[in-house]
Design a protein around this motif. Structure first.
Motif, PDB file in Angstrom:
ATOM      1  N   GLY A  50      72.389  33.578 -25.843  1.00 26.15           N
ATOM      2  CA  GLY A  50      72.907  34.465 -26.852  1.00 26.15           C
ATOM      3  C   GLY A  50      71.883  33.980 -28.129  1.00 26.15           C
ATOM      4  N   PRO A  51      71.899  34.666 -29.314  1.00 23.50           N
ATOM      5  CA  PRO A  51      71.079  34.461 -30.439  1.00 23.50           C
ATOM      6  C   PRO A  51      71.956  32.910 -30.740  1.00 23.50           C
ATOM      7  CG  PRO A  51      72.146  36.635 -30.476  1.00 23.50           C
ATOM      8  CD  PRO A  51      72.715  35.991 -29.262  1.00 23.50           C
ATOM      9  N   GLU A  52      71.069  32.386 -31.783  1.00 21.05           N
ATOM     10  CA  GLU A  52      71.587  30.972 -32.378  1.00 21.05           C
ATOM     11  C   GLU A  52      71.518  31.062 -33.948  1.00 21.05           C
ATOM     12  OE1 GLU A  52      72.500  28.523 -30.879  1.00 21.05           O
ATOM     13  OE2 GLU A  52      71.739  28.734 -28.508  1.00 21.05           O
ATOM     14  N   SER A  53      72.757  30.950 -34.518  1.00 20.88           N
ATOM     15  CA  SER A  53      72.685  31.145 -35.865  1.00 20.88           C
ATOM     16  C   SER A  53      72.336  29.693 -36.688  1.00 20.88           C
ATOM     17  CB  SER A  53      74.304  31.261 -36.448  1.00 20.88           C
ATOM     18  OG  SER A  53      74.995  30.207 -36.048  1.00 20.88           O
ATOM     19  N   LYS A  54      72.022  28.597 -36.286  1.00 20.30           N
ATOM     20  CA  LYS A  54      71.673  27.400 -36.574  1.00 20.30           C
ATOM     21  C   LYS A  54      70.819  26.740 -35.510  1.00 20.30           C
ATOM     22  CE  LYS A  54      76.100  25.344 -35.923  1.00 20.30           C
ATOM     23  NZ  LYS A  54      76.507  26.333 -35.088  1.00 20.30           N
ATOM     24  N   VAL A  55      70.198  25.598 -36.116  1.00 20.84           N
ATOM     25  CA  VAL A  55      69.601  24.767 -35.092  1.00 20.84           C
ATOM     26  C   VAL A  55      70.557  23.908 -34.256  1.00 20.84           C
ATOM     27  CG1 VAL A  55      69.309  22.914 -36.716  1.00 20.84           C
ATOM     28  CG2 VAL A  55      67.622  23.003 -34.783  1.00 20.84           C
ATOM     29  N   SER A  56      70.311  23.608 -33.012  1.00 21.97           N
ATOM     30  CA  SER A  56      71.136  22.787 -32.240  1.00 21.97           C
ATOM     31  C   SER A  56      70.115  21.901 -31.224  1.00 21.97           C
ATOM     32  CB  SER A  56      72.201  23.525 -31.571  1.00 21.97           C
ATOM     33  OG  SER A  56      71.442  24.460 -30.728  1.00 21.97           O
ATOM     34  N   THR A  57      71.027  20.965 -30.539  1.00 20.58           N
ATOM     35  CA  THR A  57      70.473  20.336 -29.513  1.00 20.58           C
ATOM     36  C   THR A  57      70.744  21.002 -28.239  1.00 20.58           C
ATOM     37  OG1 THR A  57      69.917  18.172 -30.721  1.00 20.58           O
ATOM     38  CG2 THR A  57      69.835  17.973 -28.191  1.00 20.58           C
ATOM     39  N   ALA A  58      69.980  21.273 -27.314  1.00 17.26           N
ATOM     40  CA  ALA A  58      70.122  22.073 -25.864  1.00 17.26           C
ATOM     41  C   ALA A  58      69.593  21.087 -24.865  1.00 17.26           C
ATOM     42  CB  ALA A  58      69.757  23.295 -25.890  1.00 17.26           C
ATOM     43  N   PRO A  59      70.349  21.056 -23.690  1.00 11.70           N
ATOM     44  CA  PRO A  59      69.836  20.252 -22.397  1.00 11.70           C
ATOM     45  C   PRO A  59      68.849  21.396 -21.826  1.00 11.70           C
ATOM     46  CG  PRO A  59      71.758  21.348 -21.959  1.00 11.70           C
ATOM     47  CD  PRO A  59      71.945  21.486 -23.405  1.00 11.70           C
ATOM     48  N   VAL A  60      67.710  20.501 -21.405  1.00  9.82           N
ATOM     49  CA  VAL A  60      66.891  21.281 -20.651  1.00  9.82           C
ATOM     50  C   VAL A  60      66.813  20.839 -18.995  1.00  9.82           C
ATOM     51  CG1 VAL A  60      64.275  21.763 -20.085  1.00  9.82           C
ATOM     52  CG2 VAL A  60      65.282  21.422 -22.475  1.00  9.82           C
ATOM     53  N   PRO A  61      67.169  21.786 -18.181  1.00 12.82           N
ATOM     54  CA  PRO A  61      66.993  21.329 -16.646  1.00 12.82           C
ATOM     55  C   PRO A  61      65.391  20.807 -16.265  1.00 12.82           C
ATOM     56  CG  PRO A  61      67.967  23.592 -16.769  1.00 12.82           C
ATOM     57  CD  PRO A  61      67.110  23.192 -18.159  1.00 12.82           C
ATOM     58  N   GLU A  62      65.450  19.672 -15.544  1.00 10.97           N
ATOM     59  CA  GLU A  62      64.402  18.638 -15.235  1.00 10.97           C
ATOM     60  C   GLU A  62      63.647  19.496 -14.350  1.00 10.97           C
ATOM     61  OE1 GLU A  62      64.337  14.681 -15.561  1.00 10.97           O
ATOM     62  OE2 GLU A  62      66.142  14.492 -16.187  1.00 10.97           O
ATOM     63  N   ASP A  63      62.157  19.433 -14.221  1.00 13.36           N
ATOM     64  CA  ASP A  63      61.194  19.959 -13.244  1.00 13.36           C
ATOM     65  C   ASP A  63      61.636  21.329 -12.770  1.00 13.36           C
ATOM     66  OD1 ASP A  63      60.154  17.262 -13.116  1.00 13.36           O
ATOM     67  OD2 ASP A  63      61.703  16.391 -11.883  1.00 13.36           O
ATOM     68  N   SER A  64      61.545  22.177 -13.954  1.00 12.01           N
ATOM     69  CA  SER A  64      62.173  23.548 -13.440  1.00 12.01           C
ATOM     70  C   SER A  64      61.158  24.548 -14.228  1.00 12.01           C
ATOM     71  CB  SER A  64      63.455  23.815 -14.262  1.00 12.01           C
ATOM     72  OG  SER A  64      64.646  22.777 -13.800  1.00 12.01           O
ATOM     73  N   ALA A  65      61.009  25.772 -13.408  1.00 11.54           N
ATOM     74  CA  ALA A  65      60.147  26.674 -13.966  1.00 11.54           C
ATOM     75  C   ALA A  65      61.092  27.855 -14.536  1.00 11.54           C
ATOM     76  CB  ALA A  65      59.293  27.274 -12.682  1.00 11.54           C
ATOM     77  N   PHE A  66      60.796  28.383 -15.405  1.00 17.17           N
ATOM     78  CA  PHE A  66      61.426  29.315 -16.214  1.00 17.17           C
ATOM     79  C   PHE A  66      60.810  30.531 -16.535  1.00 17.17           C
ATOM     80  CE2 PHE A  66      62.613  25.157 -17.770  1.00 17.17           C
ATOM     81  CZ  PHE A  66      63.968  25.087 -17.668  1.00 17.17           C
ATOM     82  N   PHE A  67      61.650  31.842 -16.512  1.00 17.46           N
ATOM     83  CA  PHE A  67      61.041  33.140 -17.014  1.00 17.46           C
ATOM     84  C   PHE A  67      61.978  33.833 -17.885  1.00 17.46           C
ATOM     85  CE2 PHE A  67      61.254  37.701 -16.128  1.00 17.46           C
ATOM     86  CZ  PHE A  67      60.227  38.272 -16.838  1.00 17.46           C
ATOM     87  N   GLY A  68      61.555  34.232 -19.013  1.00 14.55           N
ATOM     88  CA  GLY A  68      62.721  35.081 -19.739  1.00 14.55           C
ATOM     89  C   GLY A  68      62.097  36.311 -20.534  1.00 14.55           C
ATOM     90  N   ILE A  69      63.033  37.131 -21.017  1.00 14.56           N
ATOM     91  CA  ILE A  69      62.856  38.361 -21.477  1.00 14.56           C
ATOM     92  C   ILE A  69      63.661  38.084 -22.917  1.00 14.56           C
ATOM     93  CG2 ILE A  69      62.978  40.848 -21.782  1.00 14.56           C
ATOM     94  CD1 ILE A  69      63.058  40.820 -18.768  1.00 14.56           C
ATOM     95  N   THR A  70      63.209  37.981 -24.068  1.00 12.41           N
ATOM     96  CA  THR A  70      63.748  38.107 -25.280  1.00 12.41           C
ATOM     97  C   THR A  70      63.970  39.448 -26.068  1.00 12.41           C
ATOM     98  OG1 THR A  70      62.665  35.960 -25.772  1.00 12.41           O
ATOM     99  CG2 THR A  70      63.667  37.157 -27.782  1.00 12.41           C
ATOM    100  N   PHE A  71      65.192  39.881 -26.092  1.00 12.40           N
ATOM    101  CA  PHE A  71      65.378  41.423 -26.451  1.00 12.40           C
ATOM    102  C   PHE A  71      65.383  41.472 -27.931  1.00 12.40           C
ATOM    103  CE2 PHE A  71      66.762  41.156 -22.040  1.00 12.40           C
ATOM    104  CZ  PHE A  71      66.362  42.411 -21.613  1.00 12.40           C
ATOM    105  N   ALA A  72      64.796  42.825 -28.306  1.00 15.15           N
ATOM    106  CA  ALA A  72      64.440  42.871 -29.675  1.00 15.15           C
ATOM    107  C   ALA A  72      65.706  43.068 -30.403  1.00 15.15           C
ATOM    108  CB  ALA A  72      63.655  44.174 -29.791  1.00 15.15           C
ATOM    109  N   LEU A  73      65.739  42.660 -31.638  1.00 17.16           N
ATOM    110  CA  LEU A  73      66.881  42.836 -32.743  1.00 17.16           C
ATOM    111  C   LEU A  73      67.326  44.163 -32.770  1.00 17.16           C
ATOM    112  CD1 LEU A  73      68.744  40.946 -34.764  1.00 17.16           C
ATOM    113  CD2 LEU A  73      66.979  41.474 -36.568  1.00 17.16           C
TER     114      LEU A  73
END
Length: 234
Positions: free
Chosen positions: A54-77
């Motif tokens: 989801g959208p993020e209203s403020k900065v935060s710290t997030a985990p990252v799965p190690e040794d992973s390949a990602f693909f994403g679609i960011t949908f328009a506002l």
């Protein structure tokens, strides 16, 4: 090593950005505030996964799965799913269980996993199936236009479609633009002038709240030990 991200802007009214990334030797990132939501797929040593971020209203710290390949679609506002409104996703997300490399489950149906080259076609299919909708008022308001509805109706529709008030969305988008300019080497006083901040302390407060780094850090250290989440020109 780190979090390598590449992507492209989209000319679809429903899609803002299409991106890929790979993680190596990193387990945490700084998640920059963002008004958009993402459909994300990734493959890690423990299998294939899918989620709605989801959208993020403020900065935060997030985990990252190690040794992973990602693909994403960011949908328009202003684009939202009919069964999962953006307002419910702010500072949250939804895991999609039982996803495979070939398909995933969304709103009662199996869908083929899209790729970087067919993200827009995939979004169009979601629209035709009634899964994805867009309120054009949001784009008009963000461009500074005046919709042919009352201010109260405009604000209600904007918040329903995005999860944010117009003022909050504008602050986040401006801070992200400021971060991109600083990463490209722009001076803080130039960013203040170009983006309409009152002064450098005003810019500094926005960066602290929405980006989590100072102007100097963004300008002088574009590859920090804890990487930033997706930043791109809007």
């Amino acid at each position: 090593m780190g979090l390598e991200i590449e992507g492209r802007a989209s000319d679809s009214p429903y899609v803002s950005y299409v991106w890929r990334s790979r993680s190596e030797g990193v387990d945490l990132m700084t998640a920059v505030a963002t008004t958009g939501w993402d459909l994300v797929f990734w493959e890690s040593p423990d299998g294939f996964h899918a989620a709605i971020a989801g959208p993020e209203s403020k900065v935060s710290t997030a985990p990252v799965p190690e040794d992973s390949a990602f693909f994403g679609i960011t949908f328009a506002l202003g684009t939202t799913m009919t069964h999962l409104p953006s307002a419910r996703l702010v500072d949250s997300g939804v895991d999609i269980p039982d996803a495979t490399r070939r398909s995933f489950w969304l709103k009662g149906s199996h869908w083929p996993v899209p790729g970087p080259d067919d993200a827009e076609e995939f979004a169009d299919r979601l629209v035709r199936a009634g899964v994805l909708v867009r309120d054009p008022l949001v784009s008009e308001v963000m461009r500074g236009g005046t919709p042919d509805v009352s201010p109260r109706t405009a604000q209600r529709r904007f918040q329903a479609a995005t999860g944010f008030t117009h003022g909050a969305a504008r602050q986040i988008e401006r801070a992200r633009r400021a971060a991109v300019l600083l990463c490209e080497g722009a001076a803080a006083d130039d960013v203040v002038h170009r983006l309409g901040y009152y002064d450098e302390p005003h810019l500094a407060r926005a960066l602290a709240r929405f980006v989590g780094r100072t102007a100097g850090q963004l300008r002088d250290d574009p590859r920090p030990a804890r990487p930033l989440s997706l930043l791109y020109k809007t």
